[in-house]
Design a protein around this motif. Structure first.
Motif, PDB file in Angstrom:
ATOM      1  N   GLU A  95       1.060  -1.166   0.038  1.00 22.78           N
ATOM      2  CA  GLU A  95       0.096  -0.185   0.194  1.00 22.78           C
ATOM      3  C   GLU A  95       0.878   1.442   0.102  1.00 22.78           C
ATOM      4  O   GLU A  95       1.946   1.327   0.605  1.00 22.78           O
ATOM      5  CB  GLU A  95      -0.880  -0.039   1.299  1.00 22.78           C
ATOM      6  N   ARG A  96       0.394   2.291  -0.514  1.00 26.15           N
ATOM      7  CA  ARG A  96       1.157   3.539  -0.519  1.00 26.15           C
ATOM      8  C   ARG A  96       0.881   4.120   0.860  1.00 26.15           C
ATOM      9  O   ARG A  96       0.048   3.897   1.732  1.00 26.15           O
ATOM     10  CB  ARG A  96       0.368   4.638  -1.402  1.00 26.15           C
ATOM     11  N   GLU A  97       2.193   4.555   1.373  1.00 28.73           N
ATOM     12  CA  GLU A  97       2.320   5.036   2.835  1.00 28.73           C
ATOM     13  C   GLU A  97       2.999   6.324   2.922  1.00 28.73           C
ATOM     14  O   GLU A  97       3.828   6.735   2.221  1.00 28.73           O
ATOM     15  CB  GLU A  97       2.955   3.949   3.726  1.00 28.73           C
ATOM     16  N   LEU A  98       2.318   7.034   4.048  1.00 31.04           N
ATOM     17  CA  LEU A  98       3.104   8.315   4.242  1.00 31.04           C
ATOM     18  C   LEU A  98       4.348   8.202   4.918  1.00 31.04           C
ATOM     19  O   LEU A  98       4.617   7.561   5.482  1.00 31.04           O
ATOM     20  CB  LEU A  98       2.128   9.104   5.385  1.00 31.04           C
ATOM     21  N   VAL A  99       5.464   8.867   4.347  1.00 31.72           N
ATOM     22  CA  VAL A  99       6.719   8.979   4.729  1.00 31.72           C
ATOM     23  C   VAL A  99       6.976  10.069   5.819  1.00 31.72           C
ATOM     24  O   VAL A  99       7.646  10.047   6.768  1.00 31.72           O
ATOM     25  CB  VAL A  99       7.732   9.123   3.537  1.00 31.72           C
ATOM     26  N   ALA A 100       6.517  11.175   5.363  1.00 33.03           N
ATOM     27  CA  ALA A 100       6.928  12.562   6.065  1.00 33.03           C
ATOM     28  C   ALA A 100       5.847  13.644   5.611  1.00 33.03           C
ATOM     29  O   ALA A 100       5.432  13.486   4.410  1.00 33.03           O
ATOM     30  CB  ALA A 100       8.191  13.051   5.925  1.00 33.03           C
ATOM     31  N   SER A 101       5.243  14.630   6.327  1.00 31.40           N
ATOM     32  CA  SER A 101       4.907  15.564   6.000  1.00 31.40           C
ATOM     33  C   SER A 101       5.104  16.939   6.876  1.00 31.40           C
ATOM     34  O   SER A 101       5.549  16.708   7.884  1.00 31.40           O
ATOM     35  CB  SER A 101       3.124  15.331   6.448  1.00 31.40           C
ATOM     36  N   ILE A 102       4.670  18.001   6.147  1.00 33.50           N
ATOM     37  CA  ILE A 102       5.125  19.438   6.710  1.00 33.50           C
ATOM     38  C   ILE A 102       3.865  20.297   6.506  1.00 33.50           C
ATOM     39  O   ILE A 102       3.526  20.502   5.396  1.00 33.50           O
ATOM     40  CB  ILE A 102       6.594  19.614   6.228  1.00 33.50           C
ATOM     41  N   THR A 103       3.730  21.091   7.600  1.00 31.12           N
ATOM     42  CA  THR A 103       2.711  21.977   7.422  1.00 31.12           C
ATOM     43  C   THR A 103       3.281  23.321   7.172  1.00 31.12           C
ATOM     44  O   THR A 103       4.399  23.439   6.794  1.00 31.12           O
ATOM     45  CB  THR A 103       2.135  22.438   8.750  1.00 31.12           C
ATOM     46  N   ARG A 104       2.488  24.161   6.578  1.00 32.11           N
ATOM     47  CA  ARG A 104       3.019  25.668   6.024  1.00 32.11           C
ATOM     48  C   ARG A 104       3.571  26.248   7.219  1.00 32.11           C
ATOM     49  O   ARG A 104       4.834  26.894   6.913  1.00 32.11           O
ATOM     50  CB  ARG A 104       1.687  26.366   5.505  1.00 32.11           C
ATOM     51  N   ALA A 105       3.404  26.174   8.379  1.00 33.86           N
ATOM     52  CA  ALA A 105       4.145  26.562   9.651  1.00 33.86           C
ATOM     53  C   ALA A 105       5.400  25.655   9.855  1.00 33.86           C
ATOM     54  O   ALA A 105       6.147  26.428  10.619  1.00 33.86           O
ATOM     55  CB  ALA A 105       3.205  26.797  10.461  1.00 33.86           C
ATOM     56  N   GLY A 106       5.582  24.636   9.011  1.00 36.94           N
ATOM     57  CA  GLY A 106       6.843  23.815   9.461  1.00 36.94           C
ATOM     58  C   GLY A 106       6.536  22.717  10.119  1.00 36.94           C
ATOM     59  O   GLY A 106       7.771  22.256  10.738  1.00 36.94           O
ATOM     60  N   SER A 107       5.656  22.360  10.913  1.00 36.19           N
ATOM     61  CA  SER A 107       5.304  21.328  11.876  1.00 36.19           C
ATOM     62  C   SER A 107       5.649  20.093  10.980  1.00 36.19           C
ATOM     63  O   SER A 107       4.824  20.000   9.957  1.00 36.19           O
ATOM     64  CB  SER A 107       4.041  21.432  12.438  1.00 36.19           C
ATOM     65  N   ARG A 108       6.338  19.123  11.283  1.00 31.01           N
ATOM     66  CA  ARG A 108       6.768  18.031  10.796  1.00 31.01           C
ATOM     67  C   ARG A 108       6.365  16.662  11.315  1.00 31.01           C
ATOM     68  O   ARG A 108       6.377  16.774  12.871  1.00 31.01           O
ATOM     69  CB  ARG A 108       8.481  17.725  10.494  1.00 31.01           C
ATOM     70  N   THR A 109       5.833  15.575  10.649  1.00 26.31           N
ATOM     71  CA  THR A 109       5.621  14.419  11.203  1.00 26.31           C
ATOM     72  C   THR A 109       6.420  13.351  10.349  1.00 26.31           C
ATOM     73  O   THR A 109       6.671  13.775   8.826  1.00 26.31           O
ATOM     74  CB  THR A 109       4.154  13.952  11.188  1.00 26.31           C
ATOM     75  N   TYR A 110       6.696  12.392  10.778  1.00 31.22           N
ATOM     76  CA  TYR A 110       7.442  11.297  10.292  1.00 31.22           C
ATOM     77  C   TYR A 110       7.016   9.652  10.398  1.00 31.22           C
ATOM     78  O   TYR A 110       6.470   9.900  11.472  1.00 31.22           O
ATOM     79  CB  TYR A 110       8.910  11.428  10.672  1.00 31.22           C
ATOM     80  N   ALA A 111       7.110   8.727   9.459  1.00 32.93           N
ATOM     81  CA  ALA A 111       6.703   7.395   9.594  1.00 32.93           C
ATOM     82  C   ALA A 111       7.758   7.034  10.650  1.00 32.93           C
ATOM     83  O   ALA A 111       8.995   7.592  10.714  1.00 32.93           O
ATOM     84  CB  ALA A 111       6.786   6.526   8.527  1.00 32.93           C
ATOM     85  N   ASP A 112       7.567   6.142  11.432  1.00 32.61           N
ATOM     86  CA  ASP A 112       8.511   5.612  12.521  1.00 32.61           C
ATOM     87  C   ASP A 112       9.755   4.937  11.588  1.00 32.61           C
ATOM     88  O   ASP A 112      10.941   4.936  12.221  1.00 32.61           O
ATOM     89  CB  ASP A 112       7.851   4.373  13.332  1.00 32.61           C
ATOM     90  N   SER A 113       9.415   4.303  10.657  1.00 34.04           N
ATOM     91  CA  SER A 113      10.416   3.692   9.852  1.00 34.04           C
ATOM     92  C   SER A 113      11.699   4.688   9.184  1.00 34.04           C
ATOM     93  O   SER A 113      12.704   3.899   8.787  1.00 34.04           O
ATOM     94  CB  SER A 113       9.946   2.837   8.731  1.00 34.04           C
ATOM     95  N   VAL A 114      11.341   6.000   9.209  1.00 33.60           N
ATOM     96  CA  VAL A 114      12.288   6.639   8.610  1.00 33.60           C
ATOM     97  C   VAL A 114      12.848   7.845   9.796  1.00 33.60           C
ATOM     98  O   VAL A 114      13.594   8.584   9.491  1.00 33.60           O
ATOM     99  CB  VAL A 114      11.869   7.497   7.367  1.00 33.60           C
ATOM    100  N   ARG A 115      12.146   8.218  10.817  1.00 32.67           N
ATOM    101  CA  ARG A 115      12.338   8.969  11.759  1.00 32.67           C
ATOM    102  C   ARG A 115      13.863   8.946  12.227  1.00 32.67           C
ATOM    103  O   ARG A 115      14.352   7.753  12.354  1.00 32.67           O
ATOM    104  CB  ARG A 115      11.622   9.038  12.768  1.00 32.67           C
ATOM    105  N   GLY A 116      14.689  10.035  12.126  1.00 27.18           N
ATOM    106  CA  GLY A 116      15.977  10.043  12.424  1.00 27.18           C
ATOM    107  C   GLY A 116      16.926  10.000  11.129  1.00 27.18           C
ATOM    108  O   GLY A 116      17.980  10.239  11.284  1.00 27.18           O
ATOM    109  N   ARG A 117      16.431   9.187  10.122  1.00 23.57           N
ATOM    110  CA  ARG A 117      17.035   9.259   8.938  1.00 23.57           C
ATOM    111  C   ARG A 117      16.724  10.306   7.678  1.00 23.57           C
ATOM    112  O   ARG A 117      17.327  10.706   6.964  1.00 23.57           O
ATOM    113  CB  ARG A 117      16.906   7.918   8.296  1.00 23.57           C
ATOM    114  N   PHE A 118      15.558  10.541   7.741  1.00 24.21           N
ATOM    115  CA  PHE A 118      14.713  11.479   6.893  1.00 24.21           C
ATOM    116  C   PHE A 118      14.565  12.656   7.383  1.00 24.21           C
ATOM    117  O   PHE A 118      14.223  12.858   8.431  1.00 24.21           O
ATOM    118  CB  PHE A 118      13.546  10.940   6.105  1.00 24.21           C
TER     119      PHE A 118
END
Length: 119
Positions: A43-66
């Protein structure tokens, strides 16, 4: 709003790649931007997202690397990928949420860019 992604390629495990995505200029305001990926038969999965204000979220599998970043004035979003692993191999897609005034948001997807990580 059209999105143009670039930067994929072939890299050895442990290496780095940087993906870039630019949204076409339009009357719309670009809100959240994100990178997704889809590996074969998954399935397509979310890797990372960022709001216009700069708030970031990451998938657990990439956090710390991406690291996801954006430049609002240029309507661009980048994904810096370090310490790549073979399991990061996938087609990567950028996505943007856009809005005009108080209208309901719309969503655009860029064409995918292939990332292949060899063992």
């Amino acid at each position: 709003v059209q999105l143009q992604a670039s930067g994929g390629g072939l890299v050895q495990a442990g290496g780095s790649l940087r993906l870039s995505c630019v949204a076409s200029r339009s009357k719309f305001s670009i809100n959240d931007m994100a990178w997704y990926r889809q590996a074969p038969e998954k399935e397509r999965e979310l890797v990372a997202s960022i709001t216009r204000a700069g708030s970031r979220t990451y998938a657990d599998s990439v956090r710390g690397r991406f690291t996801i970043s954006r430049v609002n004035a240029r309507n661009t979003v980048d994904l810096q990928m370090n310490s790549l692993k073979p399991e990061d191999t996938a087609v990567y897609y950028c996505k943007a949420e856009y809005r005009w005034g108080n209208s309901s948001p719309g969503y655009s997807w860029g064409r995918g860019t292939q990332v292949t990580v060899s063992a």
